[in-house]
Motif scaffolding. Structure first.
Motif, PDB file in Angstrom:
ATOM      1  N   CYS A 520       0.844  -1.209   0.000  1.00  0.00           N
ATOM      2  CA  CYS A 520       0.000   0.000   0.000  1.00  0.00           C
ATOM      3  C   CYS A 520       0.876   1.255   0.000  1.00  0.00           C
ATOM      4  O   CYS A 520       0.627   2.201  -0.755  1.00  0.00           O
ATOM      5  CB  CYS A 520      -0.917   0.014   1.215  1.00  0.00           C
ATOM      6  N   THR A 521       1.892   1.269   0.850  1.00  0.00           N
ATOM      7  CA  THR A 521       2.768   2.436   0.975  1.00  0.00           C
ATOM      8  C   THR A 521       3.463   2.743  -0.341  1.00  0.00           C
ATOM      9  O   THR A 521       3.516   3.900  -0.777  1.00  0.00           O
ATOM     10  CB  THR A 521       3.818   2.191   2.080  1.00  0.00           C
ATOM     11  N   VAL A 522       3.986   1.712  -0.984  1.00  0.00           N
ATOM     12  CA  VAL A 522       4.698   1.899  -2.250  1.00  0.00           C
ATOM     13  C   VAL A 522       3.761   2.458  -3.321  1.00  0.00           C
ATOM     14  O   VAL A 522       4.179   3.217  -4.194  1.00  0.00           O
ATOM     15  CB  VAL A 522       5.317   0.556  -2.702  1.00  0.00           C
ATOM     16  N   MET A 523       2.471   2.114  -3.234  1.00  0.00           N
ATOM     17  CA  MET A 523       1.496   2.600  -4.218  1.00  0.00           C
ATOM     18  C   MET A 523       0.837   3.905  -3.794  1.00  0.00           C
ATOM     19  O   MET A 523      -0.078   4.388  -4.454  1.00  0.00           O
ATOM     20  CB  MET A 523       0.432   1.527  -4.470  1.00  0.00           C
ATOM     21  N   GLY A 524       1.272   4.468  -2.670  1.00  0.00           N
ATOM     22  CA  GLY A 524       0.728   5.753  -2.237  1.00  0.00           C
ATOM     23  C   GLY A 524      -0.636   5.651  -1.591  1.00  0.00           C
ATOM     24  O   GLY A 524      -1.397   6.626  -1.598  1.00  0.00           O
ATOM     25  N   ILE A 525      -0.971   4.503  -1.026  1.00  0.00           N
ATOM     26  CA  ILE A 525      -2.268   4.307  -0.372  1.00  0.00           C
ATOM     27  C   ILE A 525      -2.037   4.212   1.136  1.00  0.00           C
ATOM     28  O   ILE A 525      -1.270   3.358   1.599  1.00  0.00           O
ATOM     29  CB  ILE A 525      -2.967   3.025  -0.880  1.00  0.00           C
ATOM     30  N   PRO A 526      -2.668   5.072   1.948  1.00  0.00           N
ATOM     31  CA  PRO A 526      -2.520   4.995   3.402  1.00  0.00           C
ATOM     32  C   PRO A 526      -2.962   3.630   3.933  1.00  0.00           C
ATOM     33  O   PRO A 526      -3.781   2.940   3.302  1.00  0.00           O
ATOM     34  CB  PRO A 526      -3.428   6.110   3.918  1.00  0.00           C
ATOM     35  N   SER A 527      -2.427   3.240   5.084  1.00  0.00           N
ATOM     36  CA  SER A 527      -2.779   1.931   5.633  1.00  0.00           C
ATOM     37  C   SER A 527      -2.757   1.969   7.152  1.00  0.00           C
ATOM     38  O   SER A 527      -2.131   2.839   7.761  1.00  0.00           O
ATOM     39  CB  SER A 527      -1.818   0.853   5.123  1.00  0.00           C
ATOM     40  N   VAL A 528      -3.460   1.007   7.742  1.00  0.00           N
ATOM     41  CA  VAL A 528      -3.459   0.804   9.194  1.00  0.00           C
ATOM     42  C   VAL A 528      -2.677  -0.468   9.470  1.00  0.00           C
ATOM     43  O   VAL A 528      -2.915  -1.502   8.837  1.00  0.00           O
ATOM     44  CB  VAL A 528      -4.893   0.664   9.742  1.00  0.00           C
ATOM     45  N   THR A 529      -1.731  -0.406  10.397  1.00  0.00           N
ATOM     46  CA  THR A 529      -0.967  -1.580  10.805  1.00  0.00           C
ATOM     47  C   THR A 529      -0.920  -1.590  12.326  1.00  0.00           C
ATOM     48  O   THR A 529      -1.651  -0.837  12.972  1.00  0.00           O
ATOM     49  CB  THR A 529       0.439  -1.560  10.170  1.00  0.00           C
ATOM     50  N   THR A 530      -0.089  -2.445  12.931  1.00  0.00           N
ATOM     51  CA  THR A 530      -0.023  -2.519  14.386  1.00  0.00           C
ATOM     52  C   THR A 530       1.431  -2.549  14.849  1.00  0.00           C
ATOM     53  O   THR A 530       2.347  -2.779  14.054  1.00  0.00           O
ATOM     54  CB  THR A 530      -0.724  -3.781  14.935  1.00  0.00           C
ATOM     55  N   ASN A 531       1.612  -2.352  16.150  1.00  0.00           N
ATOM     56  CA  ASN A 531       2.969  -2.442  16.709  1.00  0.00           C
ATOM     57  C   ASN A 531       3.368  -3.884  17.008  1.00  0.00           C
ATOM     58  O   ASN A 531       4.402  -4.138  17.609  1.00  0.00           O
ATOM     59  CB  ASN A 531       3.093  -1.582  17.976  1.00  0.00           C
ATOM     60  N   LEU A 532       2.545  -4.847  16.551  1.00  0.00           N
ATOM     61  CA  LEU A 532       2.913  -6.257  16.604  1.00  0.00           C
ATOM     62  C   LEU A 532       3.296  -6.778  15.221  1.00  0.00           C
ATOM     63  O   LEU A 532       3.534  -7.970  15.054  1.00  0.00           O
ATOM     64  CB  LEU A 532       1.763  -7.103  17.173  1.00  0.00           C
ATOM     65  N   SER A 533       3.338  -5.898  14.241  1.00  0.00           N
ATOM     66  CA  SER A 533       3.802  -6.288  12.905  1.00  0.00           C
ATOM     67  C   SER A 533       5.187  -5.700  12.681  1.00  0.00           C
ATOM     68  O   SER A 533       5.507  -4.614  13.183  1.00  0.00           O
ATOM     69  CB  SER A 533       2.838  -5.785  11.822  1.00  0.00           C
ATOM     70  N   GLY A 534       6.015  -6.429  11.944  1.00  0.00           N
ATOM     71  CA  GLY A 534       7.361  -5.938  11.650  1.00  0.00           C
ATOM     72  C   GLY A 534       7.332  -4.621  10.921  1.00  0.00           C
ATOM     73  O   GLY A 534       8.133  -3.712  11.198  1.00  0.00           O
ATOM     74  N   PHE A 535       6.376  -4.483   9.987  1.00  0.00           N
ATOM     75  CA  PHE A 535       6.259  -3.250   9.215  1.00  0.00           C
ATOM     76  C   PHE A 535       5.932  -2.065  10.117  1.00  0.00           C
ATOM     77  O   PHE A 535       6.512  -0.978   9.986  1.00  0.00           O
ATOM     78  CB  PHE A 535       5.176  -3.424   8.146  1.00  0.00           C
ATOM     79  N   GLY A 536       4.991  -2.258  11.050  1.00  0.00           N
ATOM     80  CA  GLY A 536       4.605  -1.174  11.950  1.00  0.00           C
ATOM     81  C   GLY A 536       5.767  -0.713  12.817  1.00  0.00           C
ATOM     82  O   GLY A 536       5.989   0.488  12.998  1.00  0.00           O
ATOM     83  N   CYS A 537       6.539  -1.678  13.352  1.00  0.00           N
ATOM     84  CA  CYS A 537       7.701  -1.323  14.179  1.00  0.00           C
ATOM     85  C   CYS A 537       8.749  -0.594  13.342  1.00  0.00           C
ATOM     86  O   CYS A 537       9.362   0.377  13.798  1.00  0.00           O
ATOM     87  CB  CYS A 537       8.308  -2.582  14.789  1.00  0.00           C
ATOM     88  N   PHE A 538       8.965  -1.049  12.120  1.00  0.00           N
ATOM     89  CA  PHE A 538       9.960  -0.441  11.231  1.00  0.00           C
ATOM     90  C   PHE A 538       9.583   1.013  10.914  1.00  0.00           C
ATOM     91  O   PHE A 538      10.435   1.917  10.946  1.00  0.00           O
ATOM     92  CB  PHE A 538      10.044  -1.262   9.940  1.00  0.00           C
TER      93      PHE A 538
END
Length: 702
Positions: A520-538
């Motif tokens: 989503c980020t690479v395509m310019g689309i906002p997203s919701v993630t969590t602090n239990l996902s690697g992406f969210g922590c990164f």
């Protein structure tokens, strides 16, 4: 003399140059071993496939991927060729002479890396002997009924055999690096170390076996990491032998890596070893020459989704599509692990808020999660047929109307609008209107589910009452099949669909990395993630104010489930309050974060792991300062100086604020992008996540 890298880190806008010493790749051979080379099973396939180009650019002919041979995959993905290195060819010929088939070629993906594929079936006659040898070196017994584990033993034995034949041909150089992914490839690592082969080994776990099983059982996993009886839990789930294979691989490797900080914490407790390096997952980012191009794609594919919605909600289309937002969740059908349970609960609360505030915004939510189905839902197919029929009717009436208007204007007359449409035209239009009448609610699923009564998503929809009523401001559509451009319902590929949506929602409880929000980020689309996902922590590490850049991070680690659900509802409601201009500003900011997820930047983590493995295996030839921190410092995006795009940050007294306020925002896209490129915070290391306060007694996970 070290080769100069063909890869330029400075090509990334504003990201710091990596100053680690170049490795002499002409004197090295790199083998990357995985069960998912040319064989798509899960997310590891995406990691290896997307990373292949930058690795092949750096290593050239000295880089080979090793995987299993499956004829249906090879026929469509691999072009056969001779190995460029005569030592590799000799090792393969030795194995073939003893009845084990190996295939060499180029994988037809970006970068065209070399692949070496072992035919598991041709070597299966050695299984009992190899299982005995594996028991002798590891004391791990493999049950005969676990085919996947048996295949892993054959694959690992073939890999170790090949590395032995290859290394025996070399005296001083080239030195060999073997990078193994996940437990299915780990047997090769264990056997290589037991035979004391001169090979630098790296092992990467993308998710621990036991962690995935425990989270799927709805256990409060992260708050009890130090409480689990690991052997007992693995034994009860009949995966003890697999767990032992994974743990032995971790401890035998010269360098152990994981894909995220949250997985590093998990590995410390589940596998009893701290990772040496964290290697985040990246993507091949293709930047558009003009900023507005990805916005144009969003507009184009949004129109395609709107067409589907017109058909799906025919007879109930009493909401404005121009004021309709499209949210979605996608991934494996893991109801709790992927956060679908929390998402549905948040949607129920969002629906209540939107109705109470009498907002004119409608939210259509798509669940793209493959499940067992019979076929398309008849009512859904009928909706698309009705939409097409109405379109054809409108086009024919428009054509007749246009001709009459054209002829009247040619004569210099103003046509009588009461006569320009005859009785037949009126009748056709009335029949079209009557055909849109519907005596049932729009379906919540596009397919007939095989086990409808036990489906967790449908049961939750029944419980919270989101049945797509006219009064509901949140509409739900479950699409239990992968998206395809050839579908008669929603003819869009996944990438096209994502570009057409406004927000991706991934409130996962167990997500070692999380490719869906990254895409989503690479395509310019906002997203919701969590602090239990690697992406969210990164993202929390690299971005000062993630929400301003369209990355909403739900706290699922240190809050109770109800508090996390309220926070998610707040994010969704705040997003619904944004004006169109604010959403455009936010999409521009989100797309700028794509540099952080580019393999050209994240590839440095793998480079460091290889250098570290060589220095530990061949200390006389390769040196690395033992006290030096890993070269993992990153770009720190500052908080935008312009007015934040989200009303949740700057609260209004009323949910209906005027468009005049939007026009006063101090925002210049080029100026802000340039500031992001230049305003780099001092380097920092990716440290361990802060130890948060545990939940109090009575706080539990949904």
């Amino acid at each position: 003399m070290p080769l100069a890298r063909s890869l330029s880190m400075t090509s990334l806008n504003g990201l710091p140059q990596w100053e680690d010493e170049d490795l002499p790749v002409e004197d090295l051979l790199l083998f990357e071993v995985s069960w998912e080379v040319t064989n798509k099973v899960g997310g590891i396939y995406t990691v290896i496939q997307t990373k292949a180009k930058i690795t092949a650019d750096e290593w050239g002919e000295n880089y080979v991927l090793v995987g299993p041979y499956f004829e249906h995959n090879v026929k469509t993905q691999v072009e056969a060729c001779e190995p460029p290195n005569p030592a590799i060819k000799k090792a393969m010929d030795t194995m073939k002479s003893q009845g084990c088939q190996a295939f060499f070629g180029r994988w037809l993906i970006e970068g065209s890396p070399y692949v070496l594929l072992f035919d598991i079936g041709s070597a299966a006659w050695n299984l009992d002997r190899w299982k005995g040898e594996f028991w002798d070196v590891s004391n791990i017994g493999i049950p005969f009924h676990d085919r996947e584990a048996n295949d892993a033993v054959i694959f690992g034995s073939l890999t170790a055999w090949f590395l032995k034949e290859l290394s025996s041909q070399f005296d001083d150089k080239p030195n060999i690096i073997a990078h193994f992914h996940e437990w299915q490839a780990g047997v090769g690592l264990i056997l290589s170390r037991s035979q004391k082969l001169p090979v630098a080994t790296i092992f990467t776990t993308h998710a621990t076996l036991l962690g995935r099983y425990l989270c799927a059982a709805s256990i409060d996993f992260y708050n009890n990491l130090d409480q689990f009886d690991i052997d007992k839990e693995a034994g009860e789930r009949q995966i003890y032998h697999r767990y032992c294979m994974e743990r032995a691989s971790v401890h035998c490797a010269h360098v152990f890596t994981t894909v995220s900080q949250i997985t590093a914490i998990e590995a410390e407790h589940m596998l009893k070893r701290n990772p040496d390096v964290v290697t985040p997952n990246g993507l091949n980012v293709k930047k558009f020459s003009a900023m507005h191009e990805f916005q144009n794609l969003h507009s184009m594919y949004k129109a395609r989704i709107q067409e589907f919605v017109r058909g799906h909600f025919y007879g109930h289309l009493d909401f404005s599509l121009e004021k309709t937002l499209f949210f979605f969740i996608a991934g494996r059908y893991e109801f709790s692990n992927k956060g679908a349970d929390m998402f549905l609960e948040a949607l129920s609360r969002l629906n209540f808020l939107l109705r109470v505030h009498k907002t004119d915004v409608t939210v259509v939510v798509f669940f793209i999660m493959p499940a067992k189905t019979n076929n398309f839902n008849v009512e859904t197919l009928k909706g698309q047929a009705v939409r097409k029929q109405l379109w054809d009717t409108a086009q024919s009436v428009k054509e007749k109307f246009g001709k009459k208007l054209y002829n009247a204007l040619l004569k210099g007359e103003i046509p009588d609008l009461n006569k320009i449409l005859d009785r037949d035209d009126i009748t056709i239009m009335k029949r079209a209107i009557f055909s849109t009448q519907r005596h049932c609610l729009p379906p919540v699923t596009t397919h007939n589910m095989i086990d409808d009564s036990n489906d967790p998503i449908l049961n939750t929809i029944r419980r919270i009452g989101l049945f797509n009523n006219r009064t509901d401001r949140v509409k739900v559509i479950l699409h239990p099949e992968f998206l395809s451009s050839t579908s008669p319902l929603l003819p869009l590929d996944y990438e096209e669909f994502v570009r057409g949506c406004h927000l991706g929602v991934f409130p996962s409880y167990y997500e070692p990395w999380g490719y869906t929000p990254a895409e989503c980020t690479v395509m310019g689309i906002p997203s919701v993630t969590t602090n239990l996902s690697g992406f969210g922590c990164f993202m929390r590490e690299h971005v000062a104010d993630p929400a301003a850049y369209g990355i909403y991070i739900v706290d699922r680690r240190f809050r109770s489930p109800d508090e996390s659900c309220n926070q998610l509802t707040q994010f969704l409601y705040g997003f619904c309050q944004q004006s169109r201009r604010q959403r455009i500003i936010q999409r521009n900011r989100t797309e700028r974060l794509s540099d952080l997820l580019d393999w050209r930047y994240l590839g440095r983590y793998y480079m460091h792991a290889r250098h570290l493995a060589l220095s530990r295996t061949f200390p006389d030839k390769f040196e690395m300062e033992p006290s030096a921190p890993p070269k993992t410092e990153g770009f720190r995006y500052p908080r935008p100086s312009s007015v934040p795009p989200s009303p949740s940050v700057s609260q209004h007294s009323s949910p209906h604020h005027s468009e005049d306020e939007d026009e006063e925002e101090r925002y210049d896209e080029d100026e802000e992008a340039e500031r992001d490129r230049q305003n780099i915070k001092s380097p920092f290391s990716l440290g361990v996540l802060p130890q948060g306060k545990k939940k109090q007694h009575g706080e539990y996970r949904n």
